[in-house]
Design a protein around this motif. Structure first.
Motif, PDB file in Angstrom:
ATOM      1  N   LYS A 203      13.595  -0.604   6.625  1.00 61.63           N
ATOM      2  CA  LYS A 203      12.312  -0.797   7.307  1.00 61.63           C
ATOM      3  C   LYS A 203      12.166   0.271   8.382  1.00 61.63           C
ATOM      4  O   LYS A 203      13.107   0.542   9.129  1.00 61.63           O
ATOM      5  CB  LYS A 203      12.244  -2.186   7.939  1.00 61.63           C
ATOM      6  N   LYS A 204      10.979   0.863   8.427  1.00 58.26           N
ATOM      7  CA  LYS A 204      10.725   1.911   9.409  1.00 58.26           C
ATOM      8  C   LYS A 204      10.623   1.310  10.808  1.00 58.26           C
ATOM      9  O   LYS A 204      10.102   0.206  10.976  1.00 58.26           O
ATOM     10  CB  LYS A 204       9.404   2.616   9.048  1.00 58.26           C
TER      11      LYS A 204
ATOM     12  N   LEU B 107       0.860  -1.173   0.000  1.00 63.55           N
ATOM     13  CA  LEU B 107       0.000   0.000   0.000  1.00 63.55           C
ATOM     14  C   LEU B 107       0.905   1.235   0.000  1.00 63.55           C
ATOM     15  O   LEU B 107       1.692   1.410   0.925  1.00 63.55           O
ATOM     16  CB  LEU B 107      -0.869  -0.017   1.264  1.00 63.55           C
ATOM     17  N   PRO B 108       0.830   2.058  -1.036  1.00 61.43           N
ATOM     18  CA  PRO B 108       1.651   3.271  -1.005  1.00 61.43           C
ATOM     19  C   PRO B 108       1.103   4.258   0.021  1.00 61.43           C
ATOM     20  O   PRO B 108      -0.072   4.607  -0.018  1.00 61.43           O
ATOM     21  CB  PRO B 108       1.536   3.830  -2.431  1.00 61.43           C
TER      22      PRO B 108
ATOM     23  N   SER C 104       7.114  -7.667   6.016  1.00 60.66           N
ATOM     24  CA  SER C 104       5.854  -7.037   6.378  1.00 60.66           C
ATOM     25  C   SER C 104       6.157  -5.848   7.262  1.00 60.66           C
ATOM     26  O   SER C 104       7.137  -5.836   8.007  1.00 60.66           O
ATOM     27  CB  SER C 104       4.917  -8.027   7.078  1.00 60.66           C
ATOM     28  N   GLY C 105       5.346  -4.821   7.114  1.00 58.17           N
ATOM     29  CA  GLY C 105       5.565  -3.593   7.863  1.00 58.17           C
ATOM     30  C   GLY C 105       5.737  -2.421   6.921  1.00 58.17           C
ATOM     31  O   GLY C 105       5.477  -2.524   5.723  1.00 58.17           O
ATOM     32  N   THR C 106       6.196  -1.320   7.483  1.00 58.87           N
ATOM     33  CA  THR C 106       6.341  -0.094   6.704  1.00 58.87           C
ATOM     34  C   THR C 106       7.794   0.075   6.283  1.00 58.87           C
ATOM     35  O   THR C 106       8.704  -0.042   7.101  1.00 58.87           O
ATOM     36  CB  THR C 106       5.894   1.119   7.544  1.00 58.87           C
TER      37      THR C 106
ATOM     38  N   GLU D 216      11.408  12.010  -4.200  1.00 56.63           N
ATOM     39  CA  GLU D 216      12.614  11.629  -3.477  1.00 56.63           C
ATOM     40  C   GLU D 216      12.328  10.741  -2.265  1.00 56.63           C
ATOM     41  O   GLU D 216      13.251  10.352  -1.558  1.00 56.63           O
ATOM     42  CB  GLU D 216      13.399  12.879  -3.052  1.00 56.63           C
ATOM     43  N   LEU D 217      11.067  10.412  -2.045  1.00 54.81           N
ATOM     44  CA  LEU D 217      10.704   9.608  -0.862  1.00 54.81           C
ATOM     45  C   LEU D 217       9.485   8.741  -1.154  1.00 54.81           C
ATOM     46  O   LEU D 217       8.457   9.246  -1.609  1.00 54.81           O
ATOM     47  CB  LEU D 217      10.382  10.544   0.326  1.00 54.81           C
ATOM     48  N   ILE D 218       9.625   7.464  -0.900  1.00 56.08           N
ATOM     49  CA  ILE D 218       8.503   6.541  -1.055  1.00 56.08           C
ATOM     50  C   ILE D 218       8.352   5.783   0.256  1.00 56.08           C
ATOM     51  O   ILE D 218       9.318   5.214   0.762  1.00 56.08           O
ATOM     52  CB  ILE D 218       8.759   5.567  -2.228  1.00 56.08           C
ATOM     53  N   VAL D 219       7.150   5.829   0.816  1.00 55.21           N
ATOM     54  CA  VAL D 219       6.859   5.083   2.043  1.00 55.21           C
ATOM     55  C   VAL D 219       5.736   4.108   1.702  1.00 55.21           C
ATOM     56  O   VAL D 219       4.743   4.509   1.091  1.00 55.21           O
ATOM     57  CB  VAL D 219       6.427   6.035   3.183  1.00 55.21           C
ATOM     58  N   PHE D 220       5.907   2.862   2.074  1.00 49.65           N
ATOM     59  CA  PHE D 220       4.895   1.882   1.683  1.00 49.65           C
ATOM     60  C   PHE D 220       4.795   0.752   2.697  1.00 49.65           C
ATOM     61  O   PHE D 220       5.770   0.390   3.345  1.00 49.65           O
ATOM     62  CB  PHE D 220       5.191   1.347   0.275  1.00 49.65           C
TER      63      PHE D 220
END
Ligand code: MN
Length: 160
Positions: A152-153, A111-112, A130-132, A118-122
């Motif tokens: 990974k965040k 899921l975006p 699994s996770g962000t 310059e930044l992609i978090v998904f």
């Protein structure tokens, strides 16, 4: 997203209408295709592909992708691949581009959360990962630079 679909998108709440979201295929919900293919070419690497606007955006990761936070990996942007490539496994014959073996290392959906230049978090929902996760462009001012940092965040703690 194509500029001519902005009006279409802005008039609709896709959590409330079953109509297709602009840029995604009909019937596809908010989660879209995610795959990492282990590619034993001249140098072993991992190709991560994220479905986006009708193609698979792609990055080559020279080391095993990060499964936990605290691990940072280089991810080098490569050419877009066609939808369907996420199913490819097999041998690319000697003498061809990327000659070697390809196997699916992890596969699922993502899921975006944020998708910027310059930044992609998904958020990934796959077998191993699994996770962000975050992709951060290393030199955001250099348009053609292909190097990103992939990690990974940190899990957020203390949330109810
Ligand atoms: Mn490759």
């Amino acid at each position: 997203m194509a500029a001519d679909l902005k009006d279409y998108q802005s008039k609709r709440d896709f959590d409330r209408t079953p109509e297709p979201r602009a840029g995604l295929r009909a019937g596809s919900p908010r989660h879209v295709r995610f795959v990492i293919q282990k590619h034993r070419a001249r140098h072993l690497h991992y190709d991560m592909r994220l479905e986006r606007e009708g193609v698979l955006r792609s990055w080559a990761i020279p080391k095993e992708p990060p499964l936990v936070s605290g691990v940072k990996r280089l991810a080098v942007a490569t050419e877009d691949h066609p939808l369907g490539y996420e199913e490819f496994e097999g041998e690319i014959p000697e003498g061809n581009y990327g000659a070697g073996t390809v196997e699916i290392w992890d596969r699922g959906s993502y899921l975006p959360v944020e998708w910027k230049e310059e930044l992609i978090v998904f958020e990934v929902n796959a077998g191993k990962m699994s996770g962000t996760f975050c992709l951060v462009k290393l030199k955001p001012k250099e348009k053609d630079d292909k190097n990103w940092l992939f990690f990974k965040k940190q899990e957020e703690r203390g949330r109810p």
